[in-house]
Design an enzyme around this catalytic site. Structure first.
Site, PDB file in Angstrom:
ATOM      1  N   THR A   1       0.222   6.315   6.710  1.00  0.00           N
ATOM      2  CA  THR A   1      -0.678   5.351   6.085  1.00  0.00           C
ATOM      3  C   THR A   1      -2.093   5.461   6.655  1.00  0.00           C
ATOM      4  O   THR A   1      -2.276   5.875   7.800  1.00  0.00           O
ATOM      5  CB  THR A   1      -0.129   3.934   6.339  1.00  0.00           C
ATOM      6  OG1 THR A   1      -1.111   2.978   5.956  1.00  0.00           O
ATOM      7  CG2 THR A   1       0.213   3.698   7.796  1.00  0.00           C
ATOM      8  N   ASP A   2      -3.061   5.031   5.859  1.00  0.00           N
ATOM      9  CA  ASP A   2      -4.443   4.987   6.366  1.00  0.00           C
ATOM     10  C   ASP A   2      -4.619   3.882   7.410  1.00  0.00           C
ATOM     11  O   ASP A   2      -5.621   3.850   8.124  1.00  0.00           O
ATOM     12  CB  ASP A   2      -5.449   4.804   5.215  1.00  0.00           C
ATOM     13  CG  ASP A   2      -5.241   3.535   4.390  1.00  0.00           C
ATOM     14  OD1 ASP A   2      -4.273   2.794   4.652  1.00  0.00           O
ATOM     15  OD2 ASP A   2      -6.064   3.290   3.479  1.00  0.00           O
ATOM     16  N   GLU A   3      -3.630   2.957   7.494  1.00  0.00           N
ATOM     17  CA  GLU A   3      -3.782   1.830   8.425  1.00  0.00           C
ATOM     18  C   GLU A   3      -3.782   2.268   9.889  1.00  0.00           C
ATOM     19  O   GLU A   3      -4.196   1.507  10.756  1.00  0.00           O
ATOM     20  CB  GLU A   3      -2.677   0.789   8.192  1.00  0.00           C
ATOM     21  CG  GLU A   3      -2.757   0.199   6.802  1.00  0.00           C
ATOM     22  CD  GLU A   3      -2.011  -1.113   6.623  1.00  0.00           C
ATOM     23  OE1 GLU A   3      -1.572  -1.704   7.619  1.00  0.00           O
ATOM     24  OE2 GLU A   3      -1.880  -1.538   5.465  1.00  0.00           O
TER      25      GLU A   3
ATOM     26  N   TYR B   1       3.035  -3.148  12.275  1.00  0.00           N
ATOM     27  CA  TYR B   1       3.363  -2.101  11.295  1.00  0.00           C
ATOM     28  C   TYR B   1       2.535  -0.850  11.545  1.00  0.00           C
ATOM     29  O   TYR B   1       3.080   0.256  11.695  1.00  0.00           O
ATOM     30  CB  TYR B   1       3.125  -2.618   9.858  1.00  0.00           C
ATOM     31  CG  TYR B   1       3.049  -1.493   8.837  1.00  0.00           C
ATOM     32  CD1 TYR B   1       4.182  -0.761   8.492  1.00  0.00           C
ATOM     33  CD2 TYR B   1       1.830  -1.146   8.231  1.00  0.00           C
ATOM     34  CE1 TYR B   1       4.113   0.286   7.567  1.00  0.00           C
ATOM     35  CE2 TYR B   1       1.754  -0.111   7.309  1.00  0.00           C
ATOM     36  CZ  TYR B   1       2.897   0.610   6.983  1.00  0.00           C
ATOM     37  OH  TYR B   1       2.821   1.640   6.084  1.00  0.00           O
TER      38      TYR B   1
ATOM     39  N   LYS C   1       3.632   2.977  12.772  1.00  0.00           N
ATOM     40  CA  LYS C   1       3.381   4.201  11.992  1.00  0.00           C
ATOM     41  C   LYS C   1       2.544   5.181  12.826  1.00  0.00           C
ATOM     42  O   LYS C   1       2.783   6.399  12.811  1.00  0.00           O
ATOM     43  CB  LYS C   1       2.660   3.872  10.676  1.00  0.00           C
ATOM     44  CG  LYS C   1       3.482   3.100   9.658  1.00  0.00           C
ATOM     45  CD  LYS C   1       4.707   3.830   9.123  1.00  0.00           C
ATOM     46  CE  LYS C   1       4.387   5.002   8.233  1.00  0.00           C
ATOM     47  NZ  LYS C   1       5.621   5.572   7.603  1.00  0.00           N
TER      48      LYS C   1
HETATM   49  P1  NAD Z   1       9.327   0.284   0.689  1.00  0.00           P
HETATM   50  O1  NAD Z   1       9.400  -0.818   1.686  1.00  0.00           O
HETATM   51  O2  NAD Z   1       9.195  -0.044  -0.738  1.00  0.00           O
HETATM   52  O3  NAD Z   1      10.639   1.205   0.823  1.00  0.00           O
HETATM   53  C1  NAD Z   1      11.156   1.589   2.052  1.00  0.00           C
HETATM   54  C2  NAD Z   1      12.523   2.239   1.816  1.00  0.00           C
HETATM   55  O4  NAD Z   1      13.027   2.658   3.096  1.00  0.00           O
HETATM   56  C3  NAD Z   1      13.571   1.278   1.216  1.00  0.00           C
HETATM   57  O5  NAD Z   1      14.309   1.936   0.220  1.00  0.00           O
HETATM   58  C4  NAD Z   1      14.452   0.926   2.396  1.00  0.00           C
HETATM   59  O6  NAD Z   1      15.791   0.602   2.022  1.00  0.00           O
HETATM   60  C5  NAD Z   1      14.377   2.205   3.230  1.00  0.00           C
HETATM   61  N1  NAD Z   1      14.638   1.950   4.648  1.00  0.00           N
HETATM   62  C6  NAD Z   1      14.061   1.001   5.429  1.00  0.00           C
HETATM   63  N2  NAD Z   1      14.583   1.064   6.665  1.00  0.00           N
HETATM   64  C7  NAD Z   1      15.475   2.089   6.669  1.00  0.00           C
HETATM   65  C8  NAD Z   1      16.329   2.636   7.660  1.00  0.00           C
HETATM   66  N3  NAD Z   1      16.356   2.172   8.910  1.00  0.00           N
HETATM   67  N4  NAD Z   1      17.098   3.698   7.314  1.00  0.00           N
HETATM   68  C9  NAD Z   1      17.086   4.211   6.036  1.00  0.00           C
HETATM   69  N5  NAD Z   1      16.312   3.690   5.071  1.00  0.00           N
HETATM   70  C10 NAD Z   1      15.517   2.648   5.380  1.00  0.00           C
HETATM   71  O7  NAD Z   1       8.165   1.230   1.200  1.00  0.00           O
HETATM   72  P2  NAD Z   1       7.062   2.029   0.359  1.00  0.00           P
HETATM   73  O8  NAD Z   1       5.956   1.116   0.039  1.00  0.00           O
HETATM   74  O9  NAD Z   1       7.725   2.804  -0.687  1.00  0.00           O
HETATM   75  O10 NAD Z   1       6.540   3.030   1.495  1.00  0.00           O
HETATM   76  C11 NAD Z   1       7.172   4.287   1.709  1.00  0.00           C
HETATM   77  C12 NAD Z   1       6.451   5.014   2.816  1.00  0.00           C
HETATM   78  O11 NAD Z   1       5.087   5.194   2.459  1.00  0.00           O
HETATM   79  C13 NAD Z   1       6.434   4.283   4.151  1.00  0.00           C
HETATM   80  O12 NAD Z   1       6.590   5.246   5.161  1.00  0.00           O
HETATM   81  C14 NAD Z   1       5.052   3.653   4.216  1.00  0.00           C
HETATM   82  O13 NAD Z   1       4.634   3.501   5.533  1.00  0.00           O
HETATM   83  C15 NAD Z   1       4.239   4.704   3.480  1.00  0.00           C
HETATM   84  N6  NAD Z   1       3.020   4.226   2.811  1.00  0.00           N
HETATM   85  C16 NAD Z   1       3.089   3.187   1.927  1.00  0.00           C
HETATM   86  C17 NAD Z   1       1.948   2.807   1.245  1.00  0.00           C
HETATM   87  C18 NAD Z   1       1.970   1.675   0.245  1.00  0.00           C
HETATM   88  O14 NAD Z   1       0.915   1.296  -0.258  1.00  0.00           O
HETATM   89  N7  NAD Z   1       3.123   1.124  -0.096  1.00  0.00           N
HETATM   90  C19 NAD Z   1       0.736   3.472   1.474  1.00  0.00           C
HETATM   91  C20 NAD Z   1       0.711   4.538   2.404  1.00  0.00           C
HETATM   92  C21 NAD Z   1       1.870   4.913   3.045  1.00  0.00           C
HETATM   93  O1  DAU Z   2      -3.142   1.009   3.273  1.00  0.00           O
HETATM   94  C1  DAU Z   2      -1.824   1.429   3.100  1.00  0.00           C
HETATM   95  C2  DAU Z   2      -0.888   0.264   3.332  1.00  0.00           C
HETATM   96  O2  DAU Z   2      -1.041  -0.604   2.213  1.00  0.00           O
HETATM   97  C3  DAU Z   2       0.571   0.685   3.477  1.00  0.00           C
HETATM   98  O3  DAU Z   2       0.701   1.456   4.633  1.00  0.00           O
HETATM   99  C4  DAU Z   2       1.486  -0.551   3.571  1.00  0.00           C
HETATM  100  O4  DAU Z   2       2.836  -0.135   3.608  1.00  0.00           O
HETATM  101  C5  DAU Z   2       1.253  -1.393   2.348  1.00  0.00           C
HETATM  102  O5  DAU Z   2       2.022  -2.583   2.438  1.00  0.00           O
HETATM  103  C6  DAU Z   2      -0.230  -1.747   2.216  1.00  0.00           C
HETATM  104  O6  DAU Z   2      -0.642  -2.655   3.274  1.00  0.00           O
HETATM  105  P1  DAU Z   2      -1.626  -3.880   2.972  1.00  0.00           P
HETATM  106  O7  DAU Z   2      -1.446  -4.889   4.025  1.00  0.00           O
HETATM  107  O8  DAU Z   2      -2.998  -3.418   2.699  1.00  0.00           O
HETATM  108  O9  DAU Z   2      -0.984  -4.365   1.556  1.00  0.00           O
HETATM  109  P2  DAU Z   2      -0.648  -5.805   0.982  1.00  0.00           P
HETATM  110  O10 DAU Z   2      -0.283  -5.596  -0.436  1.00  0.00           O
HETATM  111  O11 DAU Z   2       0.286  -6.567   1.850  1.00  0.00           O
HETATM  112  O12 DAU Z   2      -2.057  -6.550   1.037  1.00  0.00           O
HETATM  113  C7  DAU Z   2      -3.186  -6.007   0.384  1.00  0.00           C
HETATM  114  C8  DAU Z   2      -4.361  -6.941   0.673  1.00  0.00           C
HETATM  115  O13 DAU Z   2      -4.133  -8.195   0.024  1.00  0.00           O
HETATM  116  C9  DAU Z   2      -4.528  -7.273   2.142  1.00  0.00           C
HETATM  117  O14 DAU Z   2      -5.916  -7.380   2.445  1.00  0.00           O
HETATM  118  C10 DAU Z   2      -3.863  -8.633   2.309  1.00  0.00           C
HETATM  119  C11 DAU Z   2      -4.110  -9.277   0.961  1.00  0.00           C
HETATM  120  N1  DAU Z   2      -3.073 -10.218   0.493  1.00  0.00           N
HETATM  121  C12 DAU Z   2      -1.778  -9.788   0.469  1.00  0.00           C
HETATM  122  C13 DAU Z   2      -0.772 -10.613   0.030  1.00  0.00           C
HETATM  123  C14 DAU Z   2       0.670 -10.163   0.047  1.00  0.00           C
HETATM  124  C15 DAU Z   2      -3.423 -11.476   0.018  1.00  0.00           C
HETATM  125  O15 DAU Z   2      -4.602 -11.848   0.012  1.00  0.00           O
HETATM  126  N2  DAU Z   2      -2.425 -12.290  -0.435  1.00  0.00           N
HETATM  127  C16 DAU Z   2      -1.107 -11.927  -0.423  1.00  0.00           C
HETATM  128  O16 DAU Z   2      -0.245 -12.741  -0.837  1.00  0.00           O
END
Ligand code: NAD
Ligand code: DAU
Length: 352
Positions: A133-135, A158, A162
């Site tokens: 992630t960019d975080e 989180y 990562k």
């Molecule tokens: P998600 O939470 O939707 O899915 C996570 C999946 O991992 C689920 O299917 C869950 O059952 C599985 N999982 C969790 N713990 C596990 C364990 N101990 N063993 C086996 N499986 C397990 O997540 P996502 O949003 O699809 O993110 C996927 C990946 O991408 C993550 O590594 C996250 O850090 C990264 N990522 C997400 C975003 C985003 O915006 N969602 C952005 C950048 C990177």
């Molecule tokens: O940047 C990549 C990341 O983006 C991934 O690594 C994470 O897995 C993914 O969850 C996401 O993280 P964020 O914290 O940025 O996403 P989230 O959707 O939780 O929140 C996006 C923005 O919105 C953040 O500034 C918090 C705000 N927010 C979020 C929720 C859930 C609100 O204002 N209200 C809300 O209810």
């Protein structure tokens, strides 16, 4: 260009993993192994279209369970691992960091060890791709971008978990010559995202006419990318990325949270034949997230220049696809939010 026989995907029942499995299954003839623990965020029904195909295999496994992970690696002998599985929600990591440390750090380490063991005699043409992630880069003020060379500065449990996993992946490359690549991507949106993240939460609350909680002043900025653009970047990296390298992936699409919520309110009002501002009355500014990162913005010149990757979707088109998916899949949202899905899993998968 690398080619594979067997690609093992972790977390393939989650949001990005589900979309990735559908994408790679369509684009290749590879055998696909999906290992997932089916936590609250994983939904096996997402892949119902391919569950009976003879080159798709699902195993319910926790990636921290070294014995099971090793036996699955021995059974399928993957030549590529694409590691999505993680605890992924920042708010959950603030309220309960332990699962994040376990899955994101210990789970990644367990997979790395299993890959090192499987490929100990010959790692030519093999690849472990780690999704990150960019975080990990921390928080930006009004200007500047995250580059692959930006120093890590994670702020939440989180992002710290990562960041830790990224470092361990890099250590396996330098120490053991394990062939790895890493990608650090910005905020994804699209079908199958669990309705706890900003976009699907707001869409489902608008549909149900519930409050729309905006943290702090709503001016935090995220760089939004459509999930299919993230996944086609990952596809490019596993085939053509240079071993040992990190690639940033971003949407070049910075939007403040309050602007995003207003866009969603207006688009849903249009689709539901309501007055343009009808849903905006639901917006509620609430207590800010602890340690809330102000701004993320990715520079993704490296993947564009080296691999010729380019986003395929503009925001306006992709957010419409996303909203329409949630409008057409209200049962999916109900199932994952209400706990009905978890009950079904325990009934059908607890003894398997
Ligand atoms: P998600 O939470 O939707 O899915 C996570 C999946 O991992 C689920 O299917 C869950 O059952 C599985 N999982 C969790 N713990 C596990 C364990 N101990 N063993 C086996 N499986 C397990 O997540 P996502 O949003 O699809 O993110 C996927 C990946 O991408 C993550 O590594 C996250 O850090 C990264 N990522 C997400 C975003 C985003 O915006 N969602 C952005 C950048 C990177
Ligand atoms: O940047 C990549 C990341 O983006 C991934 O690594 C994470 O897995 C993914 O969850 C996401 O993280 P964020 O914290 O940025 O996403 P989230 O959707 O939780 O929140 C996006 C923005 O919105 C953040 O500034 C918090 C705000 N927010 C979020 C929720 C859930 C609100 O204002 N209200 C809300 O209810």
């Amino acid at each position: 260009m690398r080619k594979f026989d067997t690609v093992l995907v972790t977390g393939g029942c989650g949001f990005i993993g589900t979309n990735f499995i559908k994408y790679i299954f369509d684009k290749t003839n590879y055998k696909i192994i999906n290992i997932d623990a089916l936590t609250y965020a994983g939904n096996i029904k997402n892949l119902i279209d391919i569950e009976n195909k003879d080159r798709y295999f699902f195993e319910r496994v926790n990636i921290c369970d070294a014995k099971k992970v090793n036996s699955i690696f021995e059974k399928y002998k993957p030549d590529c691992i694409v590691h999505f599985a993680a605890e992924s929600h920042v708010d959950r990591s603030i309220f309960g960091p332990k699962n994040f440390i376990d899955t994101n750090i210990i789970g990644t380490f367990t997979l790395l060890e299993a890959a090192r063991n499987l490929w100990k005699d010959n790692s030519d043409g093999k690849l472990f791709h780690h999704i990150s992630t960019d975080e990990v880069y921390g928080s930006l003020s009004d200007t500047g971008y995250f580059y692959e060379t930006t120093a890590y500065d994670p702020r939440s449990p989180y992002s710290a978990s990562k960041a830790s996993s990224d470092h361990i992946v890099k250590a396996y490359y330098h120490t053991y010559n394990l062939p790895v690549t890493i990608s650090n991507c910005s905020n994804n949106y699209g079908p199958y995202q669990f309705p706890e993240k900003l976009i699907p939460l707001m869409i489902s609350n608008i549909i149900e006419e519930k409050d729309l909680p905006v943290y702090g002043d709503g001016k935090n900025i995220r760089d939004w990318i459509f999930v299919e653009d993230h996944n086609n970047a990952v596809f490019d990296i596993i085939h053509n990325g240079r071993v040992g390298e990190t690639y940033n992936i971003g949407g070049e699409n910075e939007i403040t949270n309050i602007d995003m919520v207003n866009i969603l309110c207006e688009k849903l009002a249009y689709k539901m034949n309501k007055d343009k501002d009808y849903y905006k009355k639901l917006i509620k500014f609430v207590k800010d997230r602890a340690g809330h990162d102000r701004r993320y913005a990715i520079n993704c010149d490296k993947i564009k220049k080296e691999l010729g990757w380019q986003r395929q979707y503009d925001f306006n088109t992709a957010i419409d696809i996303t909203i329409d998916w949630y409008l057409n899949n209200k049962e999916w949202v109900y199932d994952v939010k209400s706990g009905e899905y978890q009950k079904w899993i325990e009934l059908n998968y607890s003894s398997k």
